[in-house]
Design a protein around this motif. Structure first.
Motif, PDB file in Angstrom:
ATOM      1  N   ALA A 176       5.376   3.393  -0.405  1.00 46.43           N
ATOM      2  CA  ALA A 176       4.294   2.502  -0.015  1.00 46.43           C
ATOM      3  C   ALA A 176       3.272   3.343   0.741  1.00 46.43           C
ATOM      4  O   ALA A 176       3.626   4.025   1.704  1.00 46.43           O
ATOM      5  N   ARG A 192      -1.087   0.929  -1.610  1.00 48.37           N
ATOM      6  CA  ARG A 192      -0.614   1.238  -2.959  1.00 48.37           C
ATOM      7  C   ARG A 192       0.891   1.467  -2.910  1.00 48.37           C
ATOM      8  O   ARG A 192       1.469   1.666  -1.841  1.00 48.37           O
ATOM      9  N   GLY A 193       1.511   1.453  -4.070  1.00 46.79           N
ATOM     10  CA  GLY A 193       2.936   1.711  -4.123  1.00 46.79           C
ATOM     11  C   GLY A 193       3.378   1.973  -5.544  1.00 46.79           C
ATOM     12  O   GLY A 193       2.734   1.521  -6.495  1.00 46.79           O
ATOM     13  N   ALA A 367       0.107  -2.594  -5.747  1.00 54.83           N
ATOM     14  CA  ALA A 367       1.339  -1.810  -5.850  1.00 54.83           C
ATOM     15  C   ALA A 367       2.078  -2.070  -7.157  1.00 54.83           C
ATOM     16  O   ALA A 367       2.630  -1.152  -7.760  1.00 54.83           O
TER      17      ALA A 367
END
Length: 387
Positions: A176, A192-193, A367
Motif C-alpha cells: 500500500a 495505490r496498491g 488499488a
C-alpha cells in the motif's frame, strides 16, 4: 465502539490468525485497540487438503462443500477460543476465509476469487453476526479483489509528511503506497496498491521440499543467510511477465506455486546451487521484485517502508530489502508505527467488517482497479434451530 474479531488465513496456509479488537471511529478518526492476537494452527489433514486444492487437485462439488464447512468450523473454533481466553464477547466477526483460487480480471472478463469458510456457518457456530466474502463486491465492479488492505493502512499508518510503503510479506507480497496526510485533500486520493509477487510462498515450499516436510519455513531466514545469491538467476526470474505488469495487479499460488518452484529448481541445477544457495536466491527474488516494482510504478521512492506479515520476522529478507533500497530509505515494521506486524492483516478484516455494518465502502479503486468504491462483504446473522 464495537468489539470485533478479525479472522484470516493467507496463502501460506499456516493457520488462522485471530484478533480481538475494540474499534471506534469511522475513517480518518479510526482507532483500533488490540486486545488479543493468536494464531490457531489448522489440523494437519485439513491443511494438506487445502494445499492440495490450492495446487489444482480436482475436487467434486460434494467434497468442496465438505471442505468449505470444515474450514468454516475451524474459523468458528478460533473465534470461540480467542473470546474464551479473554473472557470477553465480541459484537461482530469479520472473516476473510481461506483463499483456494484467485484469477485476476483478463481479456475483458471479470476476475474470480474463491474464499472457503462460509460466513453463515461461522455465525451459527459462534452466535455472532459475521461479515465474510469481502473480495466479491470489488471483483463485480471490475476490480482485482486485491489488495483490500490499503484503505485500512491509510487510516492507521499514514504520516503527516512522509510517503510510506506498507509492505505485507505473507505468502504473496502486497504493498500500500500512502501519500502524506498533509497533501491529501480527500480520503484515499493518491493511495495505490498492488501485489508485488511471491513473498514466503516459494521459500516455504522449498524448505518443506528440502526437509521432506519436517520444516515448513526458514525461521529468521537463517538457512538462506548461509547461502550465496545467484544473481544471474534472479535477473532471469525478474523477467517473468507478472513482474513486468503495471498495477493494479494481483496474483496467488495459481502462478507462484509448486510448479513455479519446480521450474526455479530446474533453473538452479545449471548453476550447481546447494539448498542454502537456492533459498538465498529465492529470498533475493522476493526482495528484488518488491524494490523493482517500486521503481517501475512510483514517481519517487518512499521515505519509509513498513513491513508486516510473517515475512517481516525473516531477518535475512528484511536485510536484503534494506540493502536493495539503500540506507536513505529506512525499513522497519508496522510495530514501530503502532500496529502489530503479525496481527495487521487480521485487524484489517475486523475493520472491513466494522465498515460493512456502518455502510462505509472498504475498497480503494486506485488499488484494486475497480470502477467504483463499494461495500465489501456479506452479512450473516446468527439463528438457532428453535428460532
Amino acid at each position: 465502539m464495537q468489539r470485533i474479531i478479525g479472522l484470516m488465513s493467507g496463502t501460506s496456509v499456516d493457520g488462522i490468525d485471530a484478533v480481538l479488537v475494540d474499534i471506534s471511529g469511522t475513517e480518518r478518526d479510526l482507532a483500533v485497540d488490540l486486545i488479543a492476537f493468536e494464531t490457531y494452527a489448522y489440523r494437519p489433514a485439513l491443511r494438506q487438503q487445502i494445499l492440495a486444492v490450492c495446487a489444482g487437485s480436482p475436487l467434486s462439488v460434494e467434497a468442496l462443500a465438505t471442505l468449505d464447512n470444515a474450514i468454516a468450523q475451524a474459523f468458528a473454533e478460533a473465534a470461540i477460543a480467542i473470546q474464551a481466553e479473554q473472557s470477553l464477547k465480541a459484537d461482530l466477526i469479520g472473516s476473510h476465509g481461506q483463499t483456494v483460487f484467485h484469477r485476476p480480471p483478463q481479456a475483458g472478463q471479470l476476475g474470480y476469487s474463491l474464499q472457503l469458510g462460509r460466513g453463515e456457518v461461522i455465525a451459527r457456530a459462534t452466535g455472532t453476526k459475521t461479515a465474510s466474502n469481502f473480495r466479491a463486491a470489488d471483483i463485480a465492479v471490475g476490480g482485482q479483489g486485491a489488495p483490500l488492505v490499503p484503505k485500512i493502512d491509510l487510516c492507521l499508518l499514514s504520516h503527516p509528511t512522509q510517503w510510506r510503503c506498507v509492505q505485507n510479506l505473507g505468502g504473496i507480497g502486497n504493498v500500500a503506497v500512502l501519500p502524506p496526510l498533509d497533501s491529501e485533500p480527500e480520503l484515499g486520493q493518491g493511495v495505490r496498491g498492488w501485489d508485488t509477487g511471491p513473498s514466503n510462498v516459494l521459500l516455504d515450499l522449498a524448505v518443506s521440499r528440502f526437509t521432506q516436510g519436517q520444516q515448513t519455513y526458514d525461521a529468521g531466514g537463517q538457512w538462506a543467510a548461509r547461502g550465496a545469491i545467484c544473481q544471474p538467476l534472479v535477473e532471469r526470474w525478474l523477467h517473468q511477465p507478472f513482474f513486468q505488469q503495471s498495477p493494479p495487479k494481483s496474483t496467488g499460488r495459481e502462478l507462484f506455486g509448486p510448479a513455479y518452484l519446480q521450474a526455479c529448481l530446474e533453473d538452479a541445477r545449471a548453476y550447481q546451487l546447494g539448498q542454502a544457495d537456492v533459498l538465498a536466491t529465492l529470498t533475493e527474488l522476493t526482495a528484488a521484485s518488491i524494490v523493482q516494482s517500486y521503481r517501475q510504478s512510483l514517481e519517487a521512492m518512499p521515505d519509509r517502508v513498513l513491513l508486516c506479515g510473517g515475512g517481516s520476522r525473516n531477518t535475512y529478507l528484511r536485510e536484503r530489502i534494506q540493502v536493495l533500497l539503500g540506507d536513505a530509505i529506512p525499513v522497519t515494521t508496522t510495530d514501530d508505527a503502532g500496529v502489530n506486524a503479525d496481527a495487521k492483516e487480521a485487524i484489517a478484516f475486523a475493520v472491513l467488517a466494522h465498515w460493512r455494518v456502518l455502510g462505509i465502502p472498504g475498497n480503494l479503486p486506485s488499488a484494486t482497479g475497480a470502477a467504483q468504491s463499494v461495500l465489501l462483504g456479506d452479512i450473516h446473522t446468527p439463528w438457532t434451530a428453535s428460532g
